[in-house]
Design a protein around this motif. Structure first.
Motif, mmCIF file in Angstrom:
data_model
loop_
_atom_site.group_PDB
_atom_site.id
_atom_site.type_symbol
_atom_site.label_atom_id
_atom_site.label_comp_id
_atom_site.label_asym_id
_atom_site.label_seq_id
_atom_site.Cartn_x
_atom_site.Cartn_y
_atom_site.Cartn_z
ATOM 1 N N PHE A 74 -36.237 -25.656 -9.743
ATOM 2 C CA PHE A 74 -36.950 -26.870 -9.331
ATOM 3 C C PHE A 74 -36.009 -27.747 -8.514
ATOM 4 O O PHE A 74 -34.977 -28.215 -8.999
ATOM 5 N N LEU A 75 -36.381 -27.965 -7.251
ATOM 6 C CA LEU A 75 -35.552 -28.748 -6.337
ATOM 7 C C LEU A 75 -35.909 -30.224 -6.342
ATOM 8 O O LEU A 75 -35.076 -31.072 -6.010
ATOM 9 N N HIS A 76 -37.164 -30.522 -6.711
ATOM 10 C CA HIS A 76 -37.614 -31.919 -6.719
ATOM 11 C C HIS A 76 -38.771 -32.051 -7.697
ATOM 12 O O HIS A 76 -39.694 -31.244 -7.695
ATOM 13 N N VAL A 77 -38.683 -33.067 -8.528
ATOM 14 C CA VAL A 77 -39.761 -33.361 -9.477
ATOM 15 C C VAL A 77 -39.944 -34.873 -9.537
ATOM 16 O O VAL A 77 -38.984 -35.623 -9.707
ATOM 17 N N ASP A 78 -41.184 -35.337 -9.351
ATOM 18 C CA ASP A 78 -41.495 -36.746 -9.564
ATOM 19 C C ASP A 78 -42.864 -36.836 -10.226
ATOM 20 O O ASP A 78 -43.412 -35.815 -10.659
ATOM 21 N N GLU A 79 -43.423 -37.994 -10.307
ATOM 22 C CA GLU A 79 -44.689 -38.147 -11.019
ATOM 23 C C GLU A 79 -45.873 -37.581 -10.255
ATOM 24 O O GLU A 79 -46.979 -37.465 -10.814
ATOM 25 N N TRP A 80 -45.678 -37.220 -8.986
ATOM 26 C CA TRP A 80 -46.783 -36.739 -8.148
ATOM 27 C C TRP A 80 -46.718 -35.244 -7.844
ATOM 28 O O TRP A 80 -47.740 -34.589 -7.766
ATOM 29 N N LEU A 81 -45.507 -34.722 -7.646
ATOM 30 C CA LEU A 81 -45.416 -33.341 -7.162
ATOM 31 C C LEU A 81 -44.118 -32.672 -7.600
ATOM 32 O O LEU A 81 -43.185 -33.323 -8.088
ATOM 33 N N ILE A 82 -44.089 -31.369 -7.396
ATOM 34 C CA ILE A 82 -42.945 -30.535 -7.758
ATOM 35 C C ILE A 82 -42.652 -29.600 -6.590
ATOM 36 O O ILE A 82 -43.575 -29.000 -6.022
ATOM 37 N N VAL A 83 -41.393 -29.457 -6.222
ATOM 38 C CA VAL A 83 -40.971 -28.488 -5.218
ATOM 39 C C VAL A 83 -40.067 -27.480 -5.909
ATOM 40 O O VAL A 83 -39.071 -27.852 -6.541
ATOM 41 N N ALA A 84 -40.431 -26.195 -5.821
ATOM 42 C CA ALA A 84 -39.679 -25.141 -6.488
ATOM 43 C C ALA A 84 -39.210 -24.099 -5.482
ATOM 44 O O ALA A 84 -39.750 -23.987 -4.378
ATOM 45 N N ASP A 85 -38.193 -23.334 -5.883
ATOM 46 C CA ASP A 85 -37.690 -22.216 -5.098
ATOM 47 C C ASP A 85 -38.051 -20.953 -5.867
ATOM 48 O O ASP A 85 -37.475 -20.662 -6.910
ATOM 49 N N LYS A 86 -39.032 -20.197 -5.359
ATOM 50 C CA LYS A 86 -39.539 -19.014 -6.055
ATOM 51 C C LYS A 86 -38.692 -17.785 -5.733
ATOM 52 O O LYS A 86 -38.402 -17.518 -4.565
ATOM 53 N N PRO A 87 -38.296 -17.011 -6.751
ATOM 54 C CA PRO A 87 -37.584 -15.765 -6.465
ATOM 55 C C PRO A 87 -38.529 -14.695 -5.954
ATOM 56 O O PRO A 87 -39.738 -14.708 -6.241
ATOM 57 N N ALA A 88 -38.013 -13.751 -5.186
ATOM 58 C CA ALA A 88 -38.814 -12.616 -4.729
ATOM 59 C C ALA A 88 -39.251 -11.787 -5.925
ATOM 60 O O ALA A 88 -38.537 -11.676 -6.925
ATOM 61 N N GLY A 89 -40.461 -11.240 -5.837
ATOM 62 C CA GLY A 89 -40.965 -10.390 -6.902
ATOM 63 C C GLY A 89 -41.801 -11.106 -7.932
ATOM 64 O O GLY A 89 -42.380 -10.460 -8.814
ATOM 65 N N LEU A 90 -41.902 -12.423 -7.831
ATOM 66 C CA LEU A 90 -42.694 -13.214 -8.766
ATOM 67 C C LEU A 90 -44.001 -13.625 -8.100
ATOM 68 O O LEU A 90 -43.998 -14.171 -6.990
ATOM 69 N N LEU A 91 -45.125 -13.365 -8.765
ATOM 70 C CA LEU A 91 -46.413 -13.815 -8.255
ATOM 71 C C LEU A 91 -46.463 -15.334 -8.175
ATOM 72 O O LEU A 91 -45.863 -16.018 -9.013
ATOM 73 N N SER A 92 -47.184 -15.859 -7.206
ATOM 74 C CA SER A 92 -47.365 -17.314 -7.128
ATOM 75 C C SER A 92 -48.359 -17.794 -8.174
ATOM 76 O O SER A 92 -48.179 -18.858 -8.777
ATOM 77 N N VAL A 93 -49.430 -17.029 -8.383
ATOM 78 C CA VAL A 93 -50.470 -17.354 -9.367
ATOM 79 C C VAL A 93 -50.742 -16.101 -10.188
ATOM 80 O O VAL A 93 -50.370 -14.995 -9.789
ATOM 81 N N PRO A 94 -51.395 -16.236 -11.341
ATOM 82 C CA PRO A 94 -51.627 -15.051 -12.174
ATOM 83 C C PRO A 94 -52.442 -13.985 -11.457
ATOM 84 O O PRO A 94 -53.362 -14.280 -10.691
#
Length: 221
Positions: free
Chosen positions: A16-36
């Protein structure tokens, strides 16, 4: 044809690169689905990991499973709608880094090729000049090597697999691409060499213009 393998989520964390009360910015690794995906074996994904850390996290956009990099989540439905609309209206600045086979002769340019789903061969997409949806990508060659080049790709539209199909159509497929690369380019590296490296937008909660970068996790072979 690509070989279908069982889904084995990477142990690399969702950073997680940024977290506040409105939004989250993450760095996803390769090989991981974005959604189920379908079935309980595909429940582990970026969204589930974000929800575990920050209950109520909502999906705003997706990256292909094989693509790493910046992923945006909302923390309220109103923010999710605002960010989704910003994506649809082209108000989100996105840039990717990719290593491609050989490389375009031009230092930069615009790829303008309409895309549509290749239904008999899903999830593949294809160029179709008759009924394809308008799709545009800007490219800039950053570095050239003997058999590969690093390019910066800026999608002006958001079609599925757009960057991968566009580079393959130019004759310079992204290395490691199991769907669109020829055998040599596909087998040159161990993962898809595509990384969502930059994300910039107007913060819907504060009104500030913010910009994020995620370092590229792979080297040009």
């Amino acid at each position: 044809m690509p070989v279908h393998t069982p889904y084995i989520p990477p142990s690399d964390p969702l950073t997680f690169l940024h977290v506040d009360e409105w939004l989250i910015v993450a760095d996803k690794p390769a090989g991981l689905l974005s959604v189920p995906g379908r079935g309980p074996e595909k429940a582990d994904c970026a969204r589930s990991r974000a929800e575990e850390a920050f209950p109520g996290a909502l999906t705003v956009h997706r990256l292909d499973m094989a693509t790493s990099g910046l992923l945006l989540f909302a923390r309220t439905p109103d923010i999710q709608r605002a960010l989704s609309m910003a994506f649809e209206q082209g108000q989100i600045e996105k840039a990717y880094l990719a290593d491609v086979w050989m490389g375009p002769e031009e230092a930069s340019g615009l790829i303008d090729l309409p895309l549509i789903a290749d239904w008999p061969n899903r999830p593949r997409q294809k160029v179709d000049h008759d009924i394809g949806k308008p799709s545009q990508t800007r490219f800039e060659v950053i570095d050239r090597h003997a058999a590969a080049s690093r390019v910066k790709l800026t999608p002006l539209t958001g079609r599925s697999h757009q960057l991968r199909v566009h580079m393959a159509e130019l004759g310079h497929p992204i290395l490691g691409d199991q769907l669109y690369a020829h055998d040599v380019a596909r087998n040159m590296v161990r993962r898809l060499h595509l990384h969502a490296s930059e994300l910039g937008f107007r913060h819907p909660g504060t009104g500030d213009t913010i910009h994020f970068t995620a370092p590229c996790p792979f080297e040009v072979p």
